[in-house]
Design a protein around this motif. Structure first.
Motif, PDB file in Angstrom:
ATOM      1  N   ASP A   8       0.814  -1.222   0.000  1.00 55.53           N
ATOM      2  CA  ASP A   8       0.000   0.000   0.000  1.00 55.53           C
ATOM      3  C   ASP A   8       0.851   1.278   0.000  1.00 55.53           C
ATOM      4  OD1 ASP A   8       0.989   0.006   2.562  1.00 55.53           O
ATOM      5  OD2 ASP A   8      -0.959   0.181   3.560  1.00 55.53           O
ATOM      6  N   LYS A  10       3.941   3.898  -1.621  1.00 54.79           N
ATOM      7  CA  LYS A  10       4.361   4.387  -2.940  1.00 54.79           C
ATOM      8  C   LYS A  10       5.623   3.666  -3.404  1.00 54.79           C
ATOM      9  CE  LYS A  10       6.243   8.613  -5.001  1.00 54.79           C
ATOM     10  NZ  LYS A  10       5.935   8.248  -6.385  1.00 54.79           N
ATOM     11  N   GLY A  11       5.735   3.422  -4.686  1.00 54.95           N
ATOM     12  CA  GLY A  11       6.994   2.910  -5.229  1.00 54.95           C
ATOM     13  C   GLY A  11       6.901   1.682  -6.106  1.00 54.95           C
ATOM     14  N   LYS A  12       5.706   1.137  -6.285  1.00 49.14           N
ATOM     15  CA  LYS A  12       5.573  -0.111  -7.060  1.00 49.14           C
ATOM     16  C   LYS A  12       5.839   0.120  -8.546  1.00 49.14           C
ATOM     17  CE  LYS A  12       1.437  -0.344  -5.267  1.00 49.14           C
ATOM     18  NZ  LYS A  12       1.558   0.671  -4.199  1.00 49.14           N
ATOM     19  N   THR A  14       7.087   2.918 -10.005  1.00 53.24           N
ATOM     20  CA  THR A  14       8.374   3.578 -10.271  1.00 53.24           C
ATOM     21  C   THR A  14       9.529   2.578 -10.153  1.00 53.24           C
ATOM     22  OG1 THR A  14       8.243   4.432  -8.019  1.00 53.24           O
ATOM     23  CG2 THR A  14       7.734   5.966  -9.776  1.00 53.24           C
ATOM     24  N   GLU A  97      -0.100  -2.688 -12.561  1.00 54.03           N
ATOM     25  CA  GLU A  97      -1.425  -2.712 -11.900  1.00 54.03           C
ATOM     26  C   GLU A  97      -2.183  -4.027 -12.072  1.00 54.03           C
ATOM     27  OE1 GLU A  97      -1.773  -0.525  -9.786  1.00 54.03           O
ATOM     28  OE2 GLU A  97      -0.619   1.171 -10.525  1.00 54.03           O
TER      29      GLU A  97
HETATM   30  P1  ATP Z   1       4.396   5.071  -7.963  1.00 53.92           P
HETATM   31  O1  ATP Z   1       3.761   5.051  -9.329  1.00 53.92           O
HETATM   32  O2  ATP Z   1       4.631   6.469  -7.494  1.00 53.92           O
HETATM   33  O3  ATP Z   1       5.564   4.167  -7.853  1.00 53.92           O
HETATM   34  P2  ATP Z   1       2.683   3.056  -6.840  1.00 53.92           P
HETATM   35  O4  ATP Z   1       2.756   2.378  -8.143  1.00 53.92           O
HETATM   36  O5  ATP Z   1       3.289   2.349  -5.679  1.00 53.92           O
HETATM   37  O6  ATP Z   1       3.307   4.506  -6.955  1.00 53.92           O
HETATM   38  P3  ATP Z   1      -0.210   2.938  -6.968  1.00 53.92           P
HETATM   39  O7  ATP Z   1      -0.886   2.074  -5.971  1.00 53.92           O
HETATM   40  O8  ATP Z   1      -0.089   2.480  -8.364  1.00 53.92           O
HETATM   41  O9  ATP Z   1       1.213   3.401  -6.414  1.00 53.92           O
HETATM   42  O10 ATP Z   1      -0.944   4.301  -6.872  1.00 53.92           O
HETATM   43  C1  ATP Z   1      -0.972   5.237  -7.897  1.00 53.92           C
HETATM   44  C2  ATP Z   1      -0.753   6.586  -7.326  1.00 53.92           C
HETATM   45  O11 ATP Z   1      -1.181   6.718  -5.987  1.00 53.92           O
HETATM   46  C3  ATP Z   1       0.707   6.971  -7.312  1.00 53.92           C
HETATM   47  O12 ATP Z   1       0.762   8.244  -7.856  1.00 53.92           O
HETATM   48  C4  ATP Z   1       1.139   6.988  -5.879  1.00 53.92           C
HETATM   49  O13 ATP Z   1       2.030   8.047  -5.570  1.00 53.92           O
HETATM   50  C5  ATP Z   1      -0.123   7.179  -5.144  1.00 53.92           C
HETATM   51  N1  ATP Z   1      -0.095   6.386  -3.897  1.00 53.92           N
HETATM   52  C6  ATP Z   1       0.711   5.343  -3.616  1.00 53.92           C
HETATM   53  N2  ATP Z   1       0.516   4.890  -2.369  1.00 53.92           N
HETATM   54  C7  ATP Z   1      -0.456   5.661  -1.853  1.00 53.92           C
HETATM   55  C8  ATP Z   1      -1.139   5.729  -0.582  1.00 53.92           C
HETATM   56  N3  ATP Z   1      -0.853   4.871   0.395  1.00 53.92           N
HETATM   57  N4  ATP Z   1      -2.092   6.653  -0.426  1.00 53.92           N
HETATM   58  C9  ATP Z   1      -2.400   7.496  -1.410  1.00 53.92           C
HETATM   59  N5  ATP Z   1      -1.821   7.508  -2.626  1.00 53.92           N
HETATM   60  C10 ATP Z   1      -0.854   6.607  -2.844  1.00 53.92           C
END
Ligand code: ATP
Ligand code: MG
Length: 166
Positions: A8, A10-12, A14, A97
């Motif tokens: 949950d 951020k960072g997946k 990227t 995703e």
């Molecule tokens: P990123 O693309 O920055 O690596 P992610 O792939 O880990 O993020 P996703 O679950 O795909 O994150 O979410 C998409 C967007 O939501 C991203 O822009 C990310 O920054 C944001 N996000 C990630 N984690 C959270 C969180 N816990 N709460 C709210 N927004 C989030």
């Protein structure tokens, strides 16, 4: 290798893009297939400039719109992943995703297990990102990392920013 970026925090996505850049630098042929998403995030422009294939099969937020349409879109994405593995034109396919497509009920767990088996037979690296990878998906993978949210600016009401979130 089958690599899962879950959790949950951020960072997946990227991290998957960073992996793609490293792999391309080693001469691997990489394709990125995004489910659910339909927006243009900063990295897509750069990847296209580098002539890296990026395809999107999404309609945006799954909370909006007709779920059956989201399902159709996700299934087109799965078909594109299958065809990309079979084509022999790629060494690595990033399925962005796809974990969330399973946990969100758009595609079946079994569909992803089949993709993993197909990729292993074809010696194609798969990277699966998103929240909600199932136990079976995790068992079938070689490398699994869970991004854990410690804090996210979103919780303070700060909206997504260009260059950080997209
Ligand atoms: P990123 O693309 O920055 O690596 P992610 O792939 O880990 O993020 P996703 O679950 O795909 O994150 O979410 C998409 C967007 O939501 C991203 O822009 C990310 O920054 C944001 N996000 C990630 N984690 C959270 C969180 N816990 N709460 C709210 N927004 C989030
Ligand atoms: Mg993501």
């Amino acid at each position: 290798m089958v690599i899962i970026n879950d959790g949950d925090g951020k960072g997946k996505t990227t991290a998957a893009i960073g992996q793609a850049i490293r792999s391309i630098g080693q001469g691997l042929r990489v394709k990125i297939i995004q489910l659910i998403k339909n927006g243009s995030s900063g990295e897509i422009k750069i990847l296209q400039q580098l002539k890296i294939a990026v395809e999107q099969y999404g309609l945006g937020f799954t909370s909006k719109g007709d779920k059956s349409q989201h399902k159709i879109s996700a299934l087109k994405g799965v078909a594109a992943i299958k065809n990309s593995i079979d084509s022999g034109q790629f060494d690595m396919i990033i399925c962005d995703e796809i974990n969330y497509a399973v946990s969100g009920g758009l595609i079946e767990e079994k569909t992803v297990i089949d993709l993993i088996e197909q990729a292993n037979r074809s010696n194609v690296h798969l990277i699966l990102t998103g929240r909600g990878a199932t136990d079976r998906m995790i068992e079938s993978a070689d490398i699994v990392t869970r991004m854990t949210k410690i804090k996210h600016a979103f919780d303070k009401g700060i909206k997504a920013q260009a260059g950080i979130e997209f």
